[in-house]
Each structure stands twice: as C-alpha cells, then as structure tokens.
Design a protein around this motif. Structure first.
Motif, PDB file in Angstrom:
ATOM      1  N   LYS A   1     -10.764   4.714  17.102  1.00 24.25           N
ATOM      2  CA  LYS A   1     -11.917   3.888  17.440  1.00 24.25           C
ATOM      3  C   LYS A   1     -11.998   2.603  16.607  1.00 24.25           C
ATOM      4  CE  LYS A   1     -14.770   7.768  19.011  1.00 24.25           C
ATOM      5  NZ  LYS A   1     -16.052   8.518  18.814  1.00 24.25           N
ATOM      6  N   ASP A   2     -11.243   2.543  15.523  1.00 24.34           N
ATOM      7  CA  ASP A   2     -11.234   1.342  14.688  1.00 24.34           C
ATOM      8  C   ASP A   2     -10.367   0.253  15.329  1.00 24.34           C
ATOM      9  OD1 ASP A   2     -12.783   2.233  12.364  1.00 24.34           O
ATOM     10  OD2 ASP A   2     -11.111   3.617  12.042  1.00 24.34           O
ATOM     11  N   LEU A   3     -10.782  -0.991  15.180  1.00 24.81           N
ATOM     12  CA  LEU A   3      -9.992  -2.119  15.668  1.00 24.81           C
ATOM     13  C   LEU A   3      -9.429  -2.876  14.468  1.00 24.81           C
ATOM     14  CD1 LEU A   3     -12.290  -3.497  18.524  1.00 24.81           C
ATOM     15  CD2 LEU A   3     -10.345  -1.928  18.711  1.00 24.81           C
ATOM     16  N   MET A   4      -8.107  -2.925  14.390  1.00 25.68           N
ATOM     17  CA  MET A   4      -7.455  -3.679  13.328  1.00 25.68           C
ATOM     18  C   MET A   4      -7.335  -5.139  13.763  1.00 25.68           C
ATOM     19  SD  MET A   4      -7.088  -1.230  11.206  1.00 25.68           S
ATOM     20  CE  MET A   4      -6.314  -2.292   9.965  1.00 25.68           C
ATOM     21  N   LEU A   5      -7.773  -6.060  12.913  1.00 23.43           N
ATOM     22  CA  LEU A   5      -7.681  -7.468  13.241  1.00 23.43           C
ATOM     23  C   LEU A   5      -6.224  -7.919  13.246  1.00 23.43           C
ATOM     24  CD1 LEU A   5     -10.693  -7.131  12.629  1.00 23.43           C
ATOM     25  CD2 LEU A   5     -10.626  -9.325  11.436  1.00 23.43           C
ATOM     26  N   LEU A   6      -5.937  -8.959  13.997  1.00 21.46           N
ATOM     27  CA  LEU A   6      -4.573  -9.479  14.056  1.00 21.46           C
ATOM     28  C   LEU A   6      -4.084  -9.869  12.662  1.00 21.46           C
ATOM     29  CD1 LEU A   6      -2.322 -10.193  16.110  1.00 21.46           C
ATOM     30  CD2 LEU A   6      -3.281 -12.508  16.205  1.00 21.46           C
ATOM     31  N   THR A   7      -4.990 -10.341  11.827  1.00 23.73           N
ATOM     32  CA  THR A   7      -4.631 -10.758  10.464  1.00 23.73           C
ATOM     33  C   THR A   7      -4.237  -9.583   9.578  1.00 23.73           C
ATOM     34  OG1 THR A   7      -7.012 -10.714  10.014  1.00 23.73           O
ATOM     35  CG2 THR A   7      -6.019 -12.863  10.436  1.00 23.73           C
ATOM     36  N   SER A   8      -4.515  -8.361  10.006  1.00 24.75           N
ATOM     37  CA  SER A   8      -4.158  -7.190   9.191  1.00 24.75           C
ATOM     38  C   SER A   8      -2.657  -6.957   9.170  1.00 24.75           C
ATOM     39  CB  SER A   8      -4.875  -5.936   9.697  1.00 24.75           C
ATOM     40  OG  SER A   8      -4.362  -5.525  10.959  1.00 24.75           O
ATOM     41  N   ARG A   9      -1.928  -7.537  10.105  1.00 23.63           N
ATOM     42  CA  ARG A   9      -0.477  -7.328  10.163  1.00 23.63           C
ATOM     43  C   ARG A   9       0.201  -7.726   8.859  1.00 23.63           C
ATOM     44  NH1 ARG A   9       1.979  -9.770  15.640  1.00 23.63           N
ATOM     45  NH2 ARG A   9       1.108 -11.654  14.720  1.00 23.63           N
ATOM     46  N   ALA A  10      -0.268  -8.842   8.290  1.00 23.48           N
ATOM     47  CA  ALA A  10       0.354  -9.326   7.050  1.00 23.48           C
ATOM     48  C   ALA A  10      -0.005  -8.451   5.859  1.00 23.48           C
ATOM     49  CB  ALA A  10      -0.068 -10.770   6.790  1.00 23.48           C
ATOM     50  N   GLN A  11      -1.042  -7.634   6.004  1.00 22.47           N
ATOM     51  CA  GLN A  11      -1.482  -6.763   4.912  1.00 22.47           C
ATOM     52  C   GLN A  11      -0.702  -5.450   4.869  1.00 22.47           C
ATOM     53  OE1 GLN A  11      -4.048  -7.587   2.606  1.00 22.47           O
ATOM     54  NE2 GLN A  11      -3.668  -9.587   3.549  1.00 22.47           N
ATOM     55  N   ILE A  12      -0.288  -4.977   6.023  1.00 19.49           N
ATOM     56  CA  ILE A  12       0.350  -3.664   6.111  1.00 19.49           C
ATOM     57  C   ILE A  12       1.691  -3.661   5.376  1.00 19.49           C
ATOM     58  CG2 ILE A  12       1.260  -1.903   7.667  1.00 19.49           C
ATOM     59  CD1 ILE A  12      -0.689  -2.993   9.799  1.00 19.49           C
ATOM     60  N   GLY A  13       1.788  -2.801   4.397  1.00 15.74           N
ATOM     61  CA  GLY A  13       3.029  -2.685   3.636  1.00 15.74           C
ATOM     62  C   GLY A  13       3.147  -3.659   2.483  1.00 15.74           C
ATOM     63  N   ALA A  14       2.132  -4.502   2.295  1.00 16.64           N
ATOM     64  CA  ALA A  14       2.179  -5.482   1.200  1.00 16.64           C
ATOM     65  C   ALA A  14       2.141  -4.762  -0.147  1.00 16.64           C
ATOM     66  CB  ALA A  14       1.015  -6.463   1.306  1.00 16.64           C
ATOM     67  N   SER A  15       2.867  -5.301  -1.115  1.00 16.75           N
ATOM     68  CA  SER A  15       2.934  -4.705  -2.445  1.00 16.75           C
ATOM     69  C   SER A  15       2.059  -5.469  -3.418  1.00 16.75           C
ATOM     70  CB  SER A  15       4.383  -4.677  -2.947  1.00 16.75           C
ATOM     71  OG  SER A  15       4.928  -5.985  -2.957  1.00 16.75           O
ATOM     72  N   PHE A  16       1.951  -4.967  -4.643  1.00 16.25           N
ATOM     73  CA  PHE A  16       1.117  -5.559  -5.675  1.00 16.25           C
ATOM     74  C   PHE A  16       1.977  -6.133  -6.796  1.00 16.25           C
ATOM     75  CE2 PHE A  16      -1.725  -2.781  -3.453  1.00 16.25           C
ATOM     76  CZ  PHE A  16      -2.968  -3.379  -3.555  1.00 16.25           C
ATOM     77  N   ASN A  17       1.373  -7.014  -7.546  1.00 17.08           N
ATOM     78  CA  ASN A  17       2.026  -7.568  -8.730  1.00 17.08           C
ATOM     79  C   ASN A  17       0.988  -7.674  -9.840  1.00 17.08           C
ATOM     80  OD1 ASN A  17       3.868  -8.748 -10.464  1.00 17.08           O
ATOM     81  ND2 ASN A  17       3.634 -10.805  -9.584  1.00 17.08           N
ATOM     82  N   THR A  18       0.547  -6.503 -10.323  1.00 15.67           N
ATOM     83  CA  THR A  18      -0.526  -6.451 -11.311  1.00 15.67           C
ATOM     84  C   THR A  18      -0.028  -6.557 -12.744  1.00 15.67           C
ATOM     85  OG1 THR A  18      -0.424  -4.038 -11.484  1.00 15.67           O
ATOM     86  CG2 THR A  18      -1.839  -4.963  -9.759  1.00 15.67           C
ATOM     87  N   GLY A  19       1.289  -6.430 -12.902  1.00 19.69           N
ATOM     88  CA  GLY A  19       1.834  -6.400 -14.261  1.00 19.69           C
ATOM     89  C   GLY A  19       2.098  -4.987 -14.746  1.00 19.69           C
TER      90      GLY A  19
END
Length: 539
Positions: free
Chosen positions: A383-401
């Motif tokens: 029932k949730d709608l993922m925005l088109l902009t979420s594509r770039a978020q999926i699988g993104a990694s972090f660089n927190t140090g």
C-alpha cells in the motif's frame, strides 16, 4: 506497475482523427465550425501542465508542444486568433533551467534526457541561459505558471522580482508580469478572452505528495485559511480553494467568455508514485559475484534481526521482518505516523554496547543517529508508494567515518529510507480527500456557469491500465522502461509532467469536450504524430 486494473478504455474515436484534414476535404465553415464558441482570443489558465513543462523544466522546444499551443492551432481552423506563449528565445541551448542575475537558481536544473549509453535519466549537459531578470512585461495567451497554486493566480506581487528572494513570487511569472503588483488574472484579462481553458489546482495537492507528505494538510489546521501560515508543500484548505477558484472563473466569464474547466488528477496514479516497487530487494539485486545468497542474507539479517528484537521488547517487533533470499523483499522505510521509539532504542543500544553484545564499535553520537532513524522504521507494504526519487536512495551506502558501521548500513535494506521518499497510506488518504473536494468544487462551478468539463482525473485513472485508440495502440501512464514502451508512454522523464504525446492526448480530450458541449466541429489531433521521451546516445 502498481494497481493494475483489468480495464481497457472503450475505443476513443476522438483520438483516431488526424490533426490534418483529408486531402479531399475543403476547410470551410461547413467542414469545420466553432459552434457556440468564439476562439478569437483564447487564453489558457493553469500551472506547469498548461505551460508545457516537461522533463523537469520548461524549455524552448518542449513549450511548443504545450496542450494550449496544440489547441490554438486547431482553433485557427475555425476562426481562432493569435496565440502567444512566454518567450523562451533566450533558452539558446534548449536545456531549460533558470538563472537569476546570471546565477543558477537552486532546483532549476536542465532538462532530463534518457542517456541510452547508461540507460538512465540524467540532466542534459549544457549551459543554462534563461534569466529571470530579463523581463518582457507583457501578457501572454498561455498563462500557465509552473508551480502556481490556485490562490497564486489572484495574488498581487506574485510576479515581483523583489519578492522572489522572500519566496513570495514565482520566477516564471516574474519574467512576464506587466508590473510588480499585477496578478496573473489581471494580465490574462487584459487580453479580453473570448474562450479559455482552466486547468489549475493540481499543485494545491501535488506538492504535498511529491514531498512525501512533508507539508501540512491545512484542512486539519485551526487557521487553515490563513495563507500567511502556508508552506510550499501544504495541501490547500478546501475553503481557500473554493473562494479562489470561484473568483477566477467568475473573472474569466465576466466578459461573456466560454471555456473548459479541467479536473485535478489523482496524483498518486502518475509514474512518480508508481514506478519504484515497494519490494525490490532480491538475491539478484544484492548478491555480488563471488558471494553466496545464504551468506549475504545471513549478514543482512544479523542487523535487521537485532533491531526486530529490540523493537519486540516494546511490542513493535512486527514493524520489521527478516529478509528471504528466495523472495522479493520490501524496503526498509521511515514512517513518521508511527509512535517514536527513539529513546527506547537508544537506551537498548547503549546497554548492548556496555555488555559487549553490539556488532560494531559505536559512539554516543552514532547511537543517537541510528536510534533516531529506527525510532519510526518499518518495512514497506504494497500500500506504500515509493517516490521516483527513492531510486537513488536504494542501496546507497554511508561514509560516517566508522568503516564497520558503514559496511553494515545500507539504505532501504538495513537502514530506513527517509520518510520524504515515501507516501504512506495516511498521506495518500489526505491527498485523495483533497482531490475529491477540489473536483467537486470544479464541477459545481462548471454547472453553475454552463461551462464544459474535461475530466482529467478520470482520463488519467483509465490511463493507469491503458487507453486504446482506434488503430489498436494502447497508451499508458507508465514510466519509460526502454524501447519496448517508447511509443506508448504519455509522461516525460520527471514522472510528473506529460511528454509531447501526452499533451497532445490532453488536447484531443479537450477538443472532444468542446465539440460536444459547444456544438462545434473542430478537427482533432492524433497523439501518435507527437514525440515521446527525449533520448540521447550520450550526454
């Protein structure tokens, strides 16, 4: 695509007619005629959908395919007069975007193109040359203002350059406004319209939806009619919409003009909300060469399982589920409608760290960061709608140090995607309630004034499943997926606005409505002769 209906619209004869008459047909008053309408001064009121906005911006070649411009060419056959659009000659590179005093405006990028060498949409390489400070100070027949809400059309100062930095003006109207204090409607009426199309209202709810519900539904606020309290992403109060809309139409018809009112589409049916699936996490998507699905999913579930257990201590373990290598798994998302368990999660993590049971070294600041993110986390549902902009978020990694933590936190899989990239069911209900209320007002005003209605809400709803034309071609509200649907998509690469073919589709529907309501016989247009998505071999 989500919400597939087992429905194909009945044959729409209005789409079968070509925009060119038969060679044997002589164009005269007996072949084509205006009926009860007078098109000598046609004006178009609206927002970006009226302006010809597509691929994320307003650009020179795109504007030529605005639906009002397409309509105006047909109106000329039955006595229509000159039709002008805001000048884009300064867009020398045909890339759109906007400058202010030679400096790029944030959020006003070049147009999107589909780079066939990378198979991904991206902003067109090129220099932006369109500058808001180069004003024409002239009224134009196409009065579509990208970003405008209903009440903006009657707001003095909406075209003032000095108001731009304060967020009280619109750069597109600043370029054309005849004075600092004029309104969109005042400039429109200076053209003495005899016929109009009015497709305003989508932004009164769209901005809330495309922000992932980050705005406020003013219908729930005690001071919801106070425009000074409005943010850019808010849903307009129904009372404000009613007063503004009725005022606009009363003004348009004050000189006897006839016209067409278009309803507000259910924005949740457009590709911006229906392209990214809620469950794209599969073994094929996350397992890299040299890895085994079992090992990868065991590692992912170590972290997911730990947070599921933590949430379970507070009766909320069902917010998360373990990942299955043999299934399509849902995304991990943030949902601000949930009770916030941030303090409880932070306390539990600190206890685990102190007892040596947390899987990696972590500082207090990092604990706070993770607890805040997981405090309202859950797995997405159908029932949730993922925005088109979420594509770039999926699988993104972090660089927190913290390399150990960065290796384990993956957006959408072991770390929640921000709420602003998701339209949940509560937010969808607000969007749909406002849309229904706005369209009730539009239809009521049309009935009172004897005006025609183009039900764009119904048309776009049917396009979700497919609209079949006489030659058997089916057009859909899908996003461009490749050469397979190149000739059938109606939307541009931004997932919100139509492409030239889509705008021709709208023009065809409006012409059909005009012919029926005003006893006219205006030649229709064939969407098939208009281009679809913008493709480039390389950018």
């Amino acid at each position: 695509m989500k919400r597939k209906y087992l429905y194909i619209a009945p044959v729409l004869a209005f789409l079968a007619a070509s925009c060119e008459p038969s060679i044997k047909d002589e164009i005269n008053s007996e072949t084509y005629y205006a009926g009860e309408a007078d098109f000598s001064s046609y004006v178009a009121i609206g927002n970006s959908l009226t302006a010809g906005y597509m691929d994320g911006t307003l650009y020179r070649s795109g504007q030529k395919n605005s639906f009002p411009n397409i309509l105006a060419q047909q109106f000329k056959i039955v006595g229509g007069g000159e039709f002008t659009q805001p000048p884009l000659d300064d867009d020398t590179n045909d890339v759109g975007g906007m400058l202010v005093g030679g400096v790029s405006m944030p959020g006003f990028d070049t147009k999107l193109v589909m780079n066939m060498s990378t198979s991904s949409p991206e902003n067109k390489s090129g220099t932006v040359t369109l500058d808001v400070t180069k004003k024409s100070q002239k009224a134009y027949h196409n009065a579509g203002v990208p970003g405008a809400k209903t009440f903006h059309l009657i707001a003095p100062g909406y075209g003032s350059l000095s108001n731009l930095q304060q967020g009280k003006a619109n750069p597109y109207f600043v370029r054309t406004a005849t004075s600092d204090e004029t309104t969109v409607m005042a400039d429109v009426m200076s053209l003495k319209p005899t016929f109009f199309t009015n497709w305003i209202g989508a932004n009164d709810v769209l901005a809330y939806a495309t922000s992932g519900g980050e705005g406020v539904d003013q219908n729930e606020q005690a001071n919801g009619t106070d425009l000074t309290q409005y943010g850019g992403n808010d849903i307009t109060h129904v009372g404000v919409f009613k007063v503004a809309y009725e005022g606009i139409v009363t003004t348009l018809t004050s000189g006897g003009a006839k016209g067409v009112l278009a309803t507000v589409p259910d924005v949740t049916t457009i590709p911006y909300f229906t392209t990214v699936p809620y469950n794209p996490i599969t073994a094929d998507a996350v397992v890299k060469p040299g890895q085994t699905p079992e090992a990868v999913f065991d590692q992912l579930n170590m972290l997911v399982g730990m947070f599921k257990e933590i949430l379970g201590q507070f009766g909320q373990g069902d917010r998360l589920q373990l990942l299955d290598k043999d299934k399509a798994n849902p995304l991990l998302i943030q949902d601000k409608t949930l009770a916030n368990l941030e303090p409880q999660i932070a306390g539990t993590i600190k206890f685990l760290v102190a007892s040596g049971k947390f899987p990696f070294p972590i500082t207090d600041a990092e604990i706070a960061f993770i607890a805040k993110s997981f405090g309202q986390a859950r797995h997405a549902t159908q029932k949730d709608l993922m925005l088109l902009t979420s594509r770039a978020q999926i699988g993104a990694s972090f660089n927190t140090g913290n390399p150990t933590m960065d290796a384990m936190l993956i957006k959408g899989i072991t770390f929640p995607i921000d709420d602003k990239y998701v339209l949940n069911t509560v937010e969808q209900q607000k969007v749909q309630a406002a849309t229904i209320a706005f369209n009730t007002i539009i239809k009521s005003v049309a009935n009172e004034k004897g005006l025609a209605v183009a039900d764009m809400n119904e048309l776009m709803r049917k396009a979700v499943s497919g609209l079949r034309v006489e030659d058997g071609q089916i057009y859909t509200a899908d996003y461009f997926k490749g050469m397979g649907n190149l000739n059938t998509v109606l939307f541009s690469l931004d997932g919100v606005h139509l492409n030239p073919r889509g705008y021709a589709f709208i023009a065809a529907e409006i012409l059909r409505v005009i012919n029926n309501h005003y006893n006219a016989n205006i030649p229709l247009v064939n969407p098939a002769v208009y281009p679809g998505p913008t493709l480039v071999l390389q950018n």
